[in-house]
Design a protein around this motif. Structure first.
Motif, PDB file in Angstrom:
ATOM      1  N   ARG A  97       0.827  -1.217   0.000  1.00 49.66           N
ATOM      2  CA  ARG A  97       0.000   0.000   0.000  1.00 49.66           C
ATOM      3  C   ARG A  97       0.853   1.256   0.000  1.00 49.66           C
ATOM      4  O   ARG A  97       0.443   2.300  -0.520  1.00 49.66           O
ATOM      5  CB  ARG A  97      -0.917  -0.003   1.234  1.00 49.66           C
ATOM      6  CG  ARG A  97      -2.104  -0.955   1.116  1.00 49.66           C
ATOM      7  CD  ARG A  97      -2.788  -1.131   2.450  1.00 49.66           C
ATOM      8  NE  ARG A  97      -3.139   0.139   3.080  1.00 49.66           N
ATOM      9  CZ  ARG A  97      -3.503   0.275   4.348  1.00 49.66           C
ATOM     10  NH1 ARG A  97      -3.575  -0.806   5.128  1.00 49.66           N
ATOM     11  NH2 ARG A  97      -3.814   1.454   4.830  1.00 49.66           N
ATOM     12  N   ALA A  98       2.055   1.160   0.571  1.00 49.70           N
ATOM     13  CA  ALA A  98       2.958   2.320   0.621  1.00 49.70           C
ATOM     14  C   ALA A  98       3.926   2.345  -0.566  1.00 49.70           C
ATOM     15  O   ALA A  98       4.831   3.185  -0.605  1.00 49.70           O
ATOM     16  CB  ALA A  98       3.750   2.288   1.926  1.00 49.70           C
ATOM     17  N   ASP A  99       3.720   1.421  -1.524  1.00 50.28           N
ATOM     18  CA  ASP A  99       4.594   1.318  -2.707  1.00 50.28           C
ATOM     19  C   ASP A  99       6.045   1.062  -2.328  1.00 50.28           C
ATOM     20  O   ASP A  99       6.983   1.616  -2.927  1.00 50.28           O
ATOM     21  CB  ASP A  99       4.490   2.583  -3.572  1.00 50.28           C
ATOM     22  CG  ASP A  99       3.113   2.756  -4.176  1.00 50.28           C
ATOM     23  OD1 ASP A  99       2.502   1.745  -4.545  1.00 50.28           O
ATOM     24  OD2 ASP A  99       2.640   3.910  -4.255  1.00 50.28           O
ATOM     25  N   ILE A 100       6.252   0.213  -1.309  1.00 47.89           N
ATOM     26  CA  ILE A 100       7.596  -0.166  -0.891  1.00 47.89           C
ATOM     27  C   ILE A 100       7.894  -1.560  -1.449  1.00 47.89           C
ATOM     28  O   ILE A 100       7.154  -2.503  -1.175  1.00 47.89           O
ATOM     29  CB  ILE A 100       7.716  -0.179   0.643  1.00 47.89           C
ATOM     30  CG1 ILE A 100       7.470   1.230   1.199  1.00 47.89           C
ATOM     31  CG2 ILE A 100       9.083  -0.689   1.076  1.00 47.89           C
ATOM     32  CD1 ILE A 100       7.427   1.286   2.708  1.00 47.89           C
ATOM     33  N   PRO A 101       8.955  -1.711  -2.255  1.00 53.28           N
ATOM     34  CA  PRO A 101       9.256  -2.999  -2.877  1.00 53.28           C
ATOM     35  C   PRO A 101       9.919  -3.970  -1.899  1.00 53.28           C
ATOM     36  O   PRO A 101      11.057  -4.406  -2.090  1.00 53.28           O
ATOM     37  CB  PRO A 101      10.217  -2.612  -4.009  1.00 53.28           C
ATOM     38  CG  PRO A 101      10.921  -1.397  -3.491  1.00 53.28           C
ATOM     39  CD  PRO A 101       9.900  -0.656  -2.665  1.00 53.28           C
ATOM     40  N   ALA A 102       9.212  -4.333  -0.825  1.00 51.79           N
ATOM     41  CA  ALA A 102       9.773  -5.240   0.182  1.00 51.79           C
ATOM     42  C   ALA A 102       9.327  -6.669  -0.110  1.00 51.79           C
ATOM     43  O   ALA A 102       8.178  -6.911  -0.455  1.00 51.79           O
ATOM     44  CB  ALA A 102       9.319  -4.818   1.571  1.00 51.79           C
ATOM     45  N   GLU A 103      10.251  -7.618   0.026  1.00 52.36           N
ATOM     46  CA  GLU A 103       9.929  -9.026  -0.173  1.00 52.36           C
ATOM     47  C   GLU A 103       9.987  -9.814   1.124  1.00 52.36           C
ATOM     48  O   GLU A 103       9.357 -10.866   1.241  1.00 52.36           O
ATOM     49  CB  GLU A 103      10.912  -9.638  -1.189  1.00 52.36           C
ATOM     50  CG  GLU A 103      10.794  -9.023  -2.584  1.00 52.36           C
ATOM     51  CD  GLU A 103      11.750  -9.669  -3.565  1.00 52.36           C
ATOM     52  OE1 GLU A 103      12.470 -10.616  -3.151  1.00 52.36           O
ATOM     53  OE2 GLU A 103      11.791  -9.246  -4.728  1.00 52.36           O
ATOM     54  N   HIS A 104      10.756  -9.319   2.095  1.00 55.58           N
ATOM     55  CA  HIS A 104      10.896 -10.029   3.360  1.00 55.58           C
ATOM     56  C   HIS A 104      10.934  -9.026   4.515  1.00 55.58           C
ATOM     57  O   HIS A 104      11.336  -7.874   4.340  1.00 55.58           O
ATOM     58  CB  HIS A 104      12.184 -10.863   3.395  1.00 55.58           C
ATOM     59  CG  HIS A 104      12.218 -11.963   2.381  1.00 55.58           C
ATOM     60  ND1 HIS A 104      11.455 -13.107   2.498  1.00 55.58           N
ATOM     61  CD2 HIS A 104      12.928 -12.089   1.230  1.00 55.58           C
ATOM     62  CE1 HIS A 104      11.696 -13.889   1.462  1.00 55.58           C
ATOM     63  NE2 HIS A 104      12.580 -13.296   0.677  1.00 55.58           N
ATOM     64  N   VAL A 105      10.518  -9.502   5.675  1.00 57.63           N
ATOM     65  CA  VAL A 105      10.718  -8.785   6.930  1.00 57.63           C
ATOM     66  C   VAL A 105      11.632  -9.667   7.764  1.00 57.63           C
ATOM     67  O   VAL A 105      11.441 -10.879   7.828  1.00 57.63           O
ATOM     68  CB  VAL A 105       9.384  -8.541   7.665  1.00 57.63           C
ATOM     69  CG1 VAL A 105       9.628  -7.824   8.985  1.00 57.63           C
ATOM     70  CG2 VAL A 105       8.436  -7.737   6.776  1.00 57.63           C
ATOM     71  N   PHE A 106      12.641  -9.058   8.383  1.00 61.70           N
ATOM     72  CA  PHE A 106      13.607  -9.835   9.148  1.00 61.70           C
ATOM     73  C   PHE A 106      13.371  -9.672  10.646  1.00 61.70           C
ATOM     74  O   PHE A 106      12.948  -8.616  11.113  1.00 61.70           O
ATOM     75  CB  PHE A 106      15.031  -9.385   8.805  1.00 61.70           C
ATOM     76  CG  PHE A 106      15.465  -9.768   7.425  1.00 61.70           C
ATOM     77  CD1 PHE A 106      16.158 -10.951   7.189  1.00 61.70           C
ATOM     78  CD2 PHE A 106      15.172  -8.955   6.337  1.00 61.70           C
ATOM     79  CE1 PHE A 106      16.543 -11.307   5.911  1.00 61.70           C
ATOM     80  CE2 PHE A 106      15.557  -9.304   5.050  1.00 61.70           C
ATOM     81  CZ  PHE A 106      16.249 -10.485   4.841  1.00 61.70           C
ATOM     82  N   GLU A 107      13.637 -10.746  11.366  1.00 63.93           N
ATOM     83  CA  GLU A 107      13.640 -10.656  12.822  1.00 63.93           C
ATOM     84  C   GLU A 107      15.042 -10.991  13.317  1.00 63.93           C
ATOM     85  O   GLU A 107      15.812 -11.672  12.642  1.00 63.93           O
ATOM     86  CB  GLU A 107      12.608 -11.585  13.455  1.00 63.93           C
ATOM     87  CG  GLU A 107      12.790 -13.061  13.215  1.00 63.93           C
ATOM     88  CD  GLU A 107      11.735 -13.906  13.941  1.00 63.93           C
ATOM     89  OE1 GLU A 107      11.862 -14.045  15.169  1.00 63.93           O
ATOM     90  OE2 GLU A 107      10.807 -14.397  13.278  1.00 63.93           O
ATOM     91  N   VAL A 108      15.367 -10.461  14.489  1.00 64.54           N
ATOM     92  CA  VAL A 108      16.694 -10.648  15.051  1.00 64.54           C
ATOM     93  C   VAL A 108      16.552 -11.118  16.486  1.00 64.54           C
ATOM     94  O   VAL A 108      15.684 -10.655  17.221  1.00 64.54           O
ATOM     95  CB  VAL A 108      17.537  -9.350  14.965  1.00 64.54           C
ATOM     96  CG1 VAL A 108      16.811  -8.180  15.604  1.00 64.54           C
ATOM     97  CG2 VAL A 108      18.901  -9.525  15.588  1.00 64.54           C
ATOM     98  N   ASN A 109      17.392 -12.055  16.868  1.00 67.36           N
ATOM     99  CA  ASN A 109      17.286 -12.657  18.211  1.00 67.36           C
ATOM    100  C   ASN A 109      17.944 -11.753  19.254  1.00 67.36           C
ATOM    101  O   ASN A 109      19.128 -11.858  19.529  1.00 67.36           O
ATOM    102  CB  ASN A 109      17.925 -14.051  18.228  1.00 67.36           C
ATOM    103  CG  ASN A 109      19.401 -14.010  17.859  1.00 67.36           C
ATOM    104  OD1 ASN A 109      19.824 -13.185  17.062  1.00 67.36           O
ATOM    105  ND2 ASN A 109      20.191 -14.895  18.437  1.00 67.36           N
ATOM    106  N   MET A 110      17.143 -10.868  19.850  1.00 64.58           N
ATOM    107  CA  MET A 110      17.645  -9.952  20.856  1.00 64.58           C
ATOM    108  C   MET A 110      17.248 -10.340  22.276  1.00 64.58           C
ATOM    109  O   MET A 110      17.725  -9.748  23.243  1.00 64.58           O
ATOM    110  CB  MET A 110      17.137  -8.535  20.563  1.00 64.58           C
ATOM    111  CG  MET A 110      17.711  -7.909  19.310  1.00 64.58           C
ATOM    112  SD  MET A 110      19.502  -7.690  19.365  1.00 64.58           S
ATOM    113  CE  MET A 110      19.657  -6.506  20.680  1.00 64.58           C
ATOM    114  N   ALA A 111      16.367 -11.321  22.427  1.00 63.44           N
ATOM    115  CA  ALA A 111      15.869 -11.683  23.760  1.00 63.44           C
ATOM    116  C   ALA A 111      16.987 -12.151  24.682  1.00 63.44           C
ATOM    117  O   ALA A 111      16.895 -11.991  25.895  1.00 63.44           O
ATOM    118  CB  ALA A 111      14.801 -12.768  23.648  1.00 63.44           C
TER     119      ALA A 111
END
Length: 428
Positions: free
Chosen positions: A224-238
């Protein structure tokens, strides 16, 4: 004269420390204005008595350590010059090898080691403070590993910068600062391009978001924001912290949207979507590139002023500083001290611009998600997790806050919520 300069510098640091302590612990007003008491921005409505007490304690000590750290760095660089350590570092390099790059490498490693050693107690106190207040969950070996990674990454970049910098100074005494700035442009962009895929993974493990249903919702927002994103990343910070965070990093094809797993564990989907919409706003409104342009502009002014101040200092106090020429690598602590001072002095301006951009991102996010309840509770959760002051002292806000205060952010969302209710009431 060198002894007198050193004595007065240390005395000034001690006096400064007491003044900062007095301001933060006795004179700074962090009470909530009357009109916000009982509102959803009031921490008493979402923190218990113990959390409120811990928040005040932790914030005061953390702010004190922040204001002490930068001047301590300046004092260390000054003492390295006055005590002749900079001259000794150069001598050790010359006695070890005749290769110019090798001499620079030995000088920089000794300078880096001494500054690391002298600032280590404050770094450890900061780590221990976070552990004491249950912000950090990181073990000492893990923390020490990150500190050593920081040391070697900083050393590698500094070595390249120093070797090129002094080559430029000796080639052009008048315009070295301009040539150094021109070279800093591709260097800065290159580091930002590498950051997500080379530097960040040295500290933590990154992987695609495991919750595919949530990732689909985030990617739908991105579409919807016209952002060409294919993945979202998570990082183990816990394993390192209980704090929450999400951010956008990198440029070009290496851009990444990143969520800490602590955020995923503590917030619900609607809250996370608001935070993601906020991060997407930075992309949509080109805040990253505006930030790079602003940084490069400030660095141009900073390098010019540094050149002027270095010439003045060496001409007037070169004998006491054990530096006879600006092109001598012994002047490096002076260069670093001036750069650090100018960066500290410029921080109110850069923070002001950042707070404006963050306000814009908040507005974009709430308009995109149209879920004020999720937005408000997400900020409340962020405050609780990080024991953040909702209404910090003025000087803390000016020098430390690149985001609006939680009082400002939540109160704006409350206004949006009221406006939304009025619109719904007026609609047939």
């Amino acid at each position: 004269m060198a002894r007198k300069i050193g004595f007065y510098a240390m005395l000034a640091y001690v006096v400064y420390g007491f003044l900062v302590y007095g301001y933060l612990f006795y004179f700074a007003d962090t009470s909530l204005p009357f009109e916000y008491q009982g509102s959803r921005a009031d921490p008493a409505t979402f923190m218990n008595a113990r959390e409120l007490m811990l928040s005040e304690e932790y914030s005061k000590i953390r702010n004190l350590m922040f204001f002490l750290s930068a001047p301590l760095e300046w004092l260390i660089y000054l003492l390295i010059l006055l005590l002749g350590l900079s001259r000794a570092f150069k001598k050790w390099g010359q006695e070890t090898t005749k290769n110019k790059f090798g001499q620079a490498a030995i000088y920089v490693i000794w300078l880096s080691f001494f500054t690391f050693l002298l600032t280590f107690p404050l770094s450890y106190l900061s780590y221990n403070l976070s552990r004491t207040y249950n912000i950090s969950t990181q073990s000492f070996p893990s923390w020490m590993k990150d500190e050593l990674i920081d040391f070697w990454v900083s050393y590698g970049m500094m070595l390249v910068i120093v070797f090129v910098l002094y080559w430029l100074i000796n080639k052009s005494r008048k315009f070295w600062w301009l040539f150094a700035w021109l070279l800093s442009i591709p260097f800065t962009l290159f580091i930002m391009f590498l950051q997500p895929v080379v530097i960040d993974p040295l500290y933590n493990d990154f992987y695609p978001l495991k919750n595919k249903e949530l990732e689909g919702k985030i990617l739908e927002l991105a579409s919807r924001a016209d952002i060409p994103a294919e993945h979202v990343f998570e990082v183990n910070m816990a394993e390192k912290t209980n704090a929450l965070n999400a951010y956008v990093t990198g440029i070009g094809t290496n851009s990444r949207i990143v969520l800490w797993d602590t955020t995923l564990n503590r917030l619900n989907d609607d809250q996370i979507l608001f935070i993601m919409a906020h991060e997407m706003a930075h992309y949509v409104e080109k805040h990253l590139y505006i930030g790079i342009a602003g940084y490069l502009l400030l660095s141009l002014v900073g390098l010019y002023l540094t050149a002027r101040v270095m010439n003045w200092a060496i001409q007037g106090y070169g004998k006491d500083l054990k530096v006879g020429d600006i092109g001598d690598i012994r002047s490096l602590p002076l260069f670093l001290m001036i750069i650090s001072m100018l960066a500290f002095a410029a921080s109110p301006l850069s923070n002001f611009v950042s707070r404006y951009q963050e306000t814009r991102a908040d507005r974009y996010a709430i308009e995109m998600t149209d879920h004020p309840e999720a937005a408000i509770t997400s900020f409340q959760e962020l405050s609780q997790a990080g024991l953040s002051q909702v209404n910090p002292p003025l000087l803390v806000k000016i020098f430390r806050y690149g985001h609006p205060t939680m009082l400002e952010r939540i109160s704006r969302l409350e206004e949006y919520e009221i406006q939304k209710r009025n619109r719904e009431a007026e609609s047939p």
